[in-house]
Motif scaffolding. Structure first.
Motif, mmCIF file in Angstrom:
data_model
loop_
_atom_site.group_PDB
_atom_site.id
_atom_site.type_symbol
_atom_site.label_atom_id
_atom_site.label_comp_id
_atom_site.label_asym_id
_atom_site.label_seq_id
_atom_site.Cartn_x
_atom_site.Cartn_y
_atom_site.Cartn_z
ATOM 1 N N TYR A 1 -61.631 -30.233 -1.821
ATOM 2 C CA TYR A 1 -62.838 -30.645 -1.122
ATOM 3 C C TYR A 1 -62.496 -31.494 0.107
ATOM 4 C CZ TYR A 1 -67.153 -33.158 -0.126
ATOM 5 O OH TYR A 1 -68.235 -33.710 0.506
ATOM 6 N N LEU A 2 -61.586 -32.453 -0.060
ATOM 7 C CA LEU A 2 -61.197 -33.306 1.059
ATOM 8 C C LEU A 2 -60.479 -32.510 2.153
ATOM 9 C CD1 LEU A 2 -59.999 -36.489 -0.871
ATOM 10 C CD2 LEU A 2 -62.078 -36.246 0.506
ATOM 11 N N GLN A 3 -59.622 -31.553 1.745
ATOM 12 C CA GLN A 3 -58.947 -30.708 2.730
ATOM 13 C C GLN A 3 -59.962 -29.889 3.510
ATOM 14 O OE1 GLN A 3 -56.227 -28.604 0.184
ATOM 15 N NE2 GLN A 3 -54.527 -29.987 0.678
ATOM 16 N N ALA A 4 -60.950 -29.311 2.822
ATOM 17 C CA ALA A 4 -61.976 -28.514 3.502
ATOM 18 C C ALA A 4 -62.824 -29.381 4.424
ATOM 19 C CB ALA A 4 -62.858 -27.807 2.475
ATOM 20 N N LEU A 5 -63.032 -30.622 4.031
ATOM 21 C CA LEU A 5 -63.829 -31.539 4.825
ATOM 22 C C LEU A 5 -63.095 -31.951 6.109
ATOM 23 C CD1 LEU A 5 -66.488 -33.237 4.767
ATOM 24 C CD2 LEU A 5 -65.149 -35.055 3.718
ATOM 25 N N LEU A 6 -61.775 -32.160 6.026
ATOM 26 C CA LEU A 6 -60.998 -32.651 7.165
ATOM 27 C C LEU A 6 -60.395 -31.538 8.021
ATOM 28 C CD1 LEU A 6 -59.197 -35.652 5.455
ATOM 29 C CD2 LEU A 6 -61.157 -35.731 6.999
ATOM 30 N N ARG A 7 -60.295 -30.335 7.499
ATOM 31 C CA ARG A 7 -59.659 -29.236 8.226
ATOM 32 C C ARG A 7 -60.324 -28.971 9.589
ATOM 33 N NH1 ARG A 7 -58.657 -25.955 4.252
ATOM 34 N NH2 ARG A 7 -56.483 -26.600 4.192
ATOM 35 N N PRO A 8 -61.652 -28.970 9.718
ATOM 36 C CA PRO A 8 -62.258 -28.694 11.042
ATOM 37 C C PRO A 8 -61.904 -29.725 12.105
ATOM 38 C CG PRO A 8 -63.903 -28.454 9.314
ATOM 39 C CD PRO A 8 -62.676 -29.018 8.676
ATOM 40 N N LEU A 9 -61.493 -30.928 11.708
ATOM 41 C CA LEU A 9 -61.133 -31.947 12.693
ATOM 42 C C LEU A 9 -59.808 -31.625 13.395
ATOM 43 C CD1 LEU A 9 -62.043 -35.187 10.701
ATOM 44 C CD2 LEU A 9 -63.377 -34.073 12.486
ATOM 45 N N SER A 10 -58.959 -30.857 12.738
ATOM 46 C CA SER A 10 -57.644 -30.452 13.282
ATOM 47 C C SER A 10 -56.795 -31.639 13.710
ATOM 48 C CB SER A 10 -57.821 -29.491 14.459
ATOM 49 O OG SER A 10 -58.515 -28.345 14.056
ATOM 50 N N VAL A 11 -56.994 -32.780 13.106
ATOM 51 C CA VAL A 11 -56.236 -33.974 13.446
ATOM 52 C C VAL A 11 -55.121 -34.210 12.432
ATOM 53 C CG1 VAL A 11 -56.408 -36.483 13.753
ATOM 54 C CG2 VAL A 11 -58.245 -34.995 14.543
ATOM 55 N N TYR A 12 -55.364 -33.823 11.178
ATOM 56 C CA TYR A 12 -54.434 -34.112 10.098
ATOM 57 C C TYR A 12 -53.621 -32.882 9.729
ATOM 58 C CZ TYR A 12 -57.499 -38.133 9.555
ATOM 59 O OH TYR A 12 -58.229 -39.266 9.787
ATOM 60 N N ASP A 13 -52.392 -33.119 9.294
ATOM 61 C CA ASP A 13 -51.562 -32.070 8.721
ATOM 62 C C ASP A 13 -51.873 -32.083 7.214
ATOM 63 O OD1 ASP A 13 -49.714 -30.205 8.052
ATOM 64 O OD2 ASP A 13 -47.965 -31.494 8.388
ATOM 65 N N LEU A 14 -52.564 -31.058 6.731
ATOM 66 C CA LEU A 14 -53.067 -31.050 5.366
ATOM 67 C C LEU A 14 -52.140 -30.351 4.382
ATOM 68 C CD1 LEU A 14 -56.797 -30.276 6.206
ATOM 69 C CD2 LEU A 14 -55.728 -32.492 5.828
ATOM 70 N N ASP A 15 -50.945 -29.967 4.796
ATOM 71 C CA ASP A 15 -49.990 -29.345 3.882
ATOM 72 C C ASP A 15 -49.545 -30.373 2.850
ATOM 73 O OD1 ASP A 15 -50.119 -26.951 5.239
ATOM 74 O OD2 ASP A 15 -48.492 -27.520 6.624
ATOM 75 N N MET A 16 -49.240 -29.900 1.643
ATOM 76 C CA MET A 16 -48.869 -30.809 0.562
ATOM 77 C C MET A 16 -47.556 -31.553 0.850
ATOM 78 S SD MET A 16 -51.329 -30.848 -1.247
ATOM 79 C CE MET A 16 -51.338 -31.268 -2.940
ATOM 80 N N GLY A 17 -46.685 -30.998 1.663
ATOM 81 C CA GLY A 17 -45.422 -31.661 1.978
ATOM 82 C C GLY A 17 -45.567 -32.766 3.004
ATOM 83 N N SER A 18 -46.693 -32.840 3.683
ATOM 84 C CA SER A 18 -46.877 -33.854 4.726
ATOM 85 C C SER A 18 -47.375 -35.170 4.127
ATOM 86 C CB SER A 18 -47.875 -33.347 5.773
ATOM 87 O OG SER A 18 -49.170 -33.291 5.211
ATOM 88 N N PHE A 19 -47.278 -36.227 4.929
ATOM 89 C CA PHE A 19 -47.746 -37.541 4.497
ATOM 90 C C PHE A 19 -49.261 -37.517 4.256
ATOM 91 C CE2 PHE A 19 -49.297 -41.843 5.457
ATOM 92 C CZ PHE A 19 -48.606 -42.550 4.485
ATOM 93 N N SER A 20 -50.016 -36.935 5.201
ATOM 94 C CA SER A 20 -51.478 -36.866 5.070
ATOM 95 C C SER A 20 -51.874 -36.014 3.871
ATOM 96 C CB SER A 20 -52.108 -36.281 6.333
ATOM 97 O OG SER A 20 -51.841 -37.093 7.440
ATOM 98 N N GLY A 21 -51.161 -34.904 3.662
ATOM 99 C CA GLY A 21 -51.453 -34.039 2.516
ATOM 100 C C GLY A 21 -51.189 -34.741 1.199
ATOM 101 N N GLY A 22 -50.120 -35.533 1.145
ATOM 102 C CA GLY A 22 -49.809 -36.313 -0.068
ATOM 103 C C GLY A 22 -50.869 -37.357 -0.352
#
Length: 188
Positions: A6-27
């Motif tokens: 849900y949080l990934q879907a919410l933030l994905r349109p902003l294109s500001v965060y790297d939402l991959d699980m290996g990234s800091f933001s994804g973690g």
């Protein structure tokens, strides 16, 4: 869908965060989403325990202790029914129907009738012709459910000749003991 998705879907349109699980933001989103999932699970359990029809453990025990009634119920379903019957008794409600409903809900097959004397009721057992082995336990339940200002007398149903004649029962039926299943006494 969990809260991480849900949080990934919410933030994905902003294109500001790297939402991959290996990234800091994804973690961080995964940790936050997992915490929200645990919190949601606890809220759902607490909600289920707060409603008498869905309570199973501590919620049901809390209702029973708050109502301080001795209930003769072994299963969770019977305990729920007893709690609901006691809660249905409106504040101070003492009608025959409410009292009978509360007793039936607590596992006592009895009918409450007025005696004509103020503050006195008769508890009738339509399916019993004499006191049973657990009569003391039933009387304890009845005393805990009925209002304390009422004087309680007990009545058992005895087969009358008029019932035998009206039922057109034969001696064979009576001697076989089948009449016990045929006795049904309605709420007059």
């Amino acid at each position: 869908m969990g809260y991480t998705s849900y949080l990934q879907a919410l933030l994905r349109p902003l294109s500001v965060y790297d939402l991959d699980m290996g990234s800091f933001s994804g973690g961080e989103l995964f940790a936050l989403g997992s915490s929200f999932d645990q919190l949601n699970g606890q809220i759902q359990r607490d909600l289920a325990e707060s409603i008498p029809l869905t309570a199973k453990e501590q919620g049901l025990q809390a209702y029973e202790s708050a109502l301080s009634a001795h209930m003769d119920a072994a299963t969770v379903s019977a305990r729920r029914q007893a709690v609901c019957a006691l809660l249905r008794m409106q504040s101070g409600g003492c009608s025959r129907r409410e009292l009978t409903d509360a007793l039936t809900g607590c596992g006592v097959a009895a009918v409450v009738r007025e005696t004509g004397t103020p503050n006195s009721v008769c508890v009738c057992f339509p399916t019993l012709s004499s006191p049973v082995s657990n009569q003391a336990a039933m009387e304890k339940i009845i005393a805990s459910v009925l209002p304390c200002h009422l004087s309680i007398t007990y009545s058992f149903h005895h087969l009358q000749w008029r019932e035998v004649i009206d039922g057109a029962w034969t001696w064979r039926v009576l001697c076989a003991g089948q009449w016990k299943e045929l006795i049904v006494m309605g709420d007059e």
